[in-house]
Scaffold this active site. Structure first.
Site, mmCIF file in Angstrom:
data_model
loop_
_atom_site.group_PDB
_atom_site.id
_atom_site.type_symbol
_atom_site.label_atom_id
_atom_site.label_comp_id
_atom_site.label_asym_id
_atom_site.label_seq_id
_atom_site.Cartn_x
_atom_site.Cartn_y
_atom_site.Cartn_z
ATOM 1 N N ARG A 169 0.869 -1.189 0.000
ATOM 2 C CA ARG A 169 0.000 0.000 0.000
ATOM 3 C C ARG A 169 0.896 1.225 0.000
ATOM 4 N NH1 ARG A 169 -2.484 3.557 4.379
ATOM 5 N NH2 ARG A 169 -0.284 3.995 4.172
ATOM 6 N N ASP A 282 2.655 4.894 9.741
ATOM 7 C CA ASP A 282 1.357 5.280 9.159
ATOM 8 C C ASP A 282 0.297 5.399 10.243
ATOM 9 O OD1 ASP A 282 2.354 5.009 6.441
ATOM 10 O OD2 ASP A 282 2.415 2.881 6.914
HETATM 11 P P1 NAD Z 1 -8.006 4.494 4.287
HETATM 12 O O1 NAD Z 1 -8.321 4.022 2.935
HETATM 13 O O2 NAD Z 1 -7.633 3.491 5.340
HETATM 14 O O3 NAD Z 1 -9.278 5.338 4.856
HETATM 15 C C1 NAD Z 1 -10.045 6.259 4.136
HETATM 16 C C2 NAD Z 1 -11.466 6.210 4.663
HETATM 17 O O4 NAD Z 1 -12.196 7.303 4.126
HETATM 18 C C3 NAD Z 1 -12.211 4.942 4.278
HETATM 19 O O5 NAD Z 1 -12.826 4.388 5.424
HETATM 20 C C4 NAD Z 1 -13.231 5.434 3.256
HETATM 21 O O6 NAD Z 1 -14.433 4.672 3.256
HETATM 22 C C5 NAD Z 1 -13.480 6.854 3.726
HETATM 23 N N1 NAD Z 1 -14.025 7.741 2.696
HETATM 24 C C6 NAD Z 1 -13.730 7.792 1.388
HETATM 25 N N2 NAD Z 1 -14.445 8.756 0.782
HETATM 26 C C7 NAD Z 1 -15.189 9.324 1.726
HETATM 27 C C8 NAD Z 1 -16.135 10.372 1.731
HETATM 28 N N3 NAD Z 1 -16.446 11.022 0.609
HETATM 29 N N4 NAD Z 1 -16.733 10.705 2.892
HETATM 30 C C9 NAD Z 1 -16.429 10.052 4.016
HETATM 31 N N5 NAD Z 1 -15.544 9.043 4.093
HETATM 32 C C10 NAD Z 1 -14.941 8.689 2.958
HETATM 33 O O7 NAD Z 1 -6.866 5.572 4.119
HETATM 34 P P2 NAD Z 1 -5.899 6.179 5.247
HETATM 35 O O8 NAD Z 1 -4.612 5.448 5.292
HETATM 36 O O9 NAD Z 1 -6.665 6.306 6.513
HETATM 37 O O10 NAD Z 1 -5.577 7.621 4.635
HETATM 38 C C11 NAD Z 1 -6.617 8.562 4.424
HETATM 39 C C12 NAD Z 1 -6.010 9.868 3.936
HETATM 40 O O11 NAD Z 1 -5.202 10.436 4.965
HETATM 41 C C13 NAD Z 1 -5.097 9.713 2.709
HETATM 42 O O12 NAD Z 1 -5.380 10.713 1.768
HETATM 43 C C14 NAD Z 1 -3.712 9.918 3.260
HETATM 44 O O13 NAD Z 1 -2.857 10.516 2.325
HETATM 45 C C15 NAD Z 1 -3.963 10.837 4.422
HETATM 46 N N6 NAD Z 1 -2.903 10.728 5.442
HETATM 47 C C16 NAD Z 1 -2.296 11.879 5.869
HETATM 48 C C17 NAD Z 1 -1.283 11.814 6.806
HETATM 49 C C18 NAD Z 1 -0.640 13.084 7.294
HETATM 50 O O14 NAD Z 1 -1.125 14.135 7.009
HETATM 51 N N7 NAD Z 1 0.460 13.028 8.038
HETATM 52 C C19 NAD Z 1 -0.846 10.584 7.301
HETATM 53 C C20 NAD Z 1 -1.506 9.424 6.873
HETATM 54 C C21 NAD Z 1 -2.528 9.509 5.943
#
Ligand code: NAD
Length: 559
Positions: A169, A282
């Site tokens: 991933r 992560d």
């Molecule tokens: P993930 O796929 O595990 O989770 C995403 C969640 O969002 C899922 O449960 C999905 O169903 C939900 N989702 C999607 N579209 C949606 C919508 N329109 N409304 C509501 N919910 C919705 O992904 P993740 O690893 O948790 O990462 C999520 C985001 O956070 C990514 O874009 C990632 O780049 C970002 N992130 C940022 C940081 C940081 O800023 N330091 C660190 C980690 C992840």
């Protein structure tokens, strides 16, 4: 310049420059120039050239390291694409390691997006095509039973930080198989540049378990193990053998898990976190950087953390990791766990997560409250959160209506749009400041430029994990930590918030300047190291002066 028996470079006051290598043989001539760890290229003095047999092998003029750095940055700026900049920098890392790190450290805000996101994502996608220099360590299912012996092939004996991925991933790009190696390499460069971890202590590992990415399996240039991914017990056994082999071969090494598929990420973390020196960036790094940002935001709004109501949009691994750490923070502030959970709410793609929501995953259950099901906007109206955190990967879901609503409920709404890359952000910085009429305290996952609104300049902070992991790593190796309990990430978050200056807060920024990363990492390392001693989780006897001990551990790439 002298190397000790472990090949560490010491700056000597003496004029006599001898280069000793491990086996006490002296290096001379082109062998000096080919050794990335000791080469200074055009910075060798006339005397060094004479003594090391370098006369004739270099131009006449002697450059200072600053001048060389200038030359490097000019070359980088001349290149138009991120990937070309990356290739140039990567080659420099293999030619003159100290110049590479000096340049990255001194130009961190400009070069961070090159050696890590977003460029590293493109690098991983192109990995099989741009592969040039052998870096890092690869393990495949064919190595089962031999991993310990294989690790003997790594040239360094004292490894202290390992970043390992299985490529399943990679960032938001999915299963990239062995191409994901760019991630451990990039992360470890940041451990060195940001946290002062010596480059020779760092080991990037690709656990190449195959890939389910059909495009890669069909690609003629693909360099990875060309089979479907290992799964189930076979996967667990290979992970286990890797962890055990590391304990045997590099017993002081911190293992950082990176970019594993969420269910495996949690499973691996829970299996090893109490037994082995390890963490998952992560999950835990993200949580600490987000909590640190919230603590800073509350310095702006002048409110206490226990009085907040926090709503997450997106109930995946990032948001859940943040919420789990927030529960611990609230409990530390005196709340019961049930009370803490009541302050945290999740909205996912199908609306507010409540007890009656069907198909909930185990990590959602603690946050599924006894409440009516409803959509996102209604949930804001009903629950009235003070803090809104987006980790949905869904562009633009923080609409004008959402931001205006948050601003009508709160004098200073805290709005974090953490989704990456910039194009996936829940809202832009400009939208957050404009729609809230300058009231929002905003931070994002990807960088945004400063915003001018109503005569004020707002500088949005970027919640980058780089604020956390180098400091944690430096602490872990400085005290030879046994394990890293969750409380370490609370300490790191609190220290990160302490590192922000009032002048930054005055511009609405909730993260300190990246140019101060070495100091931030050092202060986090000191705080975490003290905490590890308090918990009796350090193997090394506490030094009389811990700050000096940690400072001395930090790599300085200056000649
Ligand atoms: P993930 O796929 O595990 O989770 C995403 C969640 O969002 C899922 O449960 C999905 O169903 C939900 N989702 C999607 N579209 C949606 C919508 N329109 N409304 C509501 N919910 C919705 O992904 P993740 O690893 O948790 O990462 C999520 C985001 O956070 C990514 O874009 C990632 O780049 C970002 N992130 C940022 C940081 C940081 O800023 N330091 C660190 C980690 C992840």
């Amino acid at each position: 310049m002298i190397l000790d028996e472990t090949n560490h470079i010491f700056k000597e006051k003496t004029d006599i420059c001898i280069i000793k290598i491990k086996d006490h043989m002296e290096k001379r001539g082109v062998d000096v120039l080919k050794d990335k760890r000791i080469s200074k290229s055009t910075a060798f003095t006339a005397e060094e050239k004479e003594q090391m047999g370098l006369r004739g092998l270099l131009p006449y003029a002697i450059s200072s390291q600053d001048k060389q750095k200038q030359r490097v940055i000019e070359n980088i700026r001349r290149k138009e694409s991120g990937i070309e900049k990356y290739i140039f920098l990567s080659a420099l890392q293999d030619r003159n390691e100290r110049l590479f790190y000096k340049t990255v450290m001194d130009y961190l805000p400009e070069l961070l997006p090159v050696i890590y996101t977003p460029t590293v994502g493109e690098v991983c996608q192109q990995f099989s095509h741009i592969y040039r220099i052998d870096k890092g360590f690869y393990i495949t299912p064919e190595d089962k039973g031999d991993i310990s012996a294989l690790l003997d092939n790594w040239p360094e004996e004292d490894v202290r930080v390992i970043v390992v991925t299985d490529g399943s991933r990679i960032l938001g790009l999915g299963d990239l198989g062995c191409n994901g190696m760019g991630i451990p390499i990039g992360k470890l460069s940041l451990y060195t540049a940001g946290g002062g971890i010596r480059p020779e202590y760092c080991l990037p590992v690709m656990l190449d378990m195959g890939t389910d990415n059909e495009n890669l399996l069909e690609e003629i240039m693909y360099l990875g193990y060309p089979h479907k991914r290992l799964k189930g017990a076979e996967y667990d056994e290979l992970i286990d053998e890797f962890i055990m082999s590391v304990q045997e071969k590099f017993p002081k090494a911190l293992i950082q898990f990176e970019d594993f598929l969420t269910p495996n990420a949690y499973k691996i973390l829970h299996r090893y976190q109490d037994k082995v020196l390890c963490f998952n960036d992560d999950i835990q790094g993200t949580a600490a950087v987000a909590l640190g940002g919230v603590y800073s935001a509350l310095r702006i709004t002048q409110q206490s953390f226990v009085d907040q109501k926090i709503m997450f949009l997106g109930a995946g691994s990032a948001a859940t990791g943040i919420a789990d750490l927030m529960v611990k923070a609230l409990v530390q502030e005196g709340l019961k766990e049930e009370e803490a959970l009541q302050k945290l709410w999740f909205v996912d793609i199908n609306g507010l997560i409540v007890k009656s929501t069907v198909g909930l995953m185990s990590h959602n259950l603690p946050y599924a409250h006894d409440h009516e099901a409803m959509g996102f906007v209604d949930a804001i109206k009903d629950i009235k959160p003070t803090i809104l955190i987006g980790a949905s990967g869904a562009k633009g879901v923080f609409t004008a209506e959402v931001v205006e609503l948050m601003s009508s409920i709160n004098k200073r709404p805290v709005i974090f749009a953490l989704s990456n890359p910039t194009s996936n952000s829940e809202c832009t910085a400009e939208q957050a400041y404009t729609w809230s009429k300058g009231q929002a305290v905003f931070a994002s996952g990807s960088p945004f430029a400063p915003v001018h609104y109503d005569g004020q300049v707002f500088i949005p902070g970027q919640g980058n994990n780089v604020y956390i992991f180098p400091g944690i790593g430096l602490a872990a190796i400085s005290v030879e930590a046994k394990t890293l309990p969750e409380s370490v990430f609370l300490v790191a978050a609190a220290e990160l918030a302490r590192q922000i200056h009032q002048s930054d807060l005055d511009h609405g920024t909730v993260y300190p300047k990246l140019t101060n990363l070495r100091t931030i990492s050092f202060e986090i390392a000191v705080a975490v190291a003290n905490h590890l001693y308090d918990l009796n989780l350090a193997k090394l006897e506490k030094p009389r002066n811990l700050r000096t001990h940690i400072k001395n551990m930090m790599y300085d790439p200056s000649y």
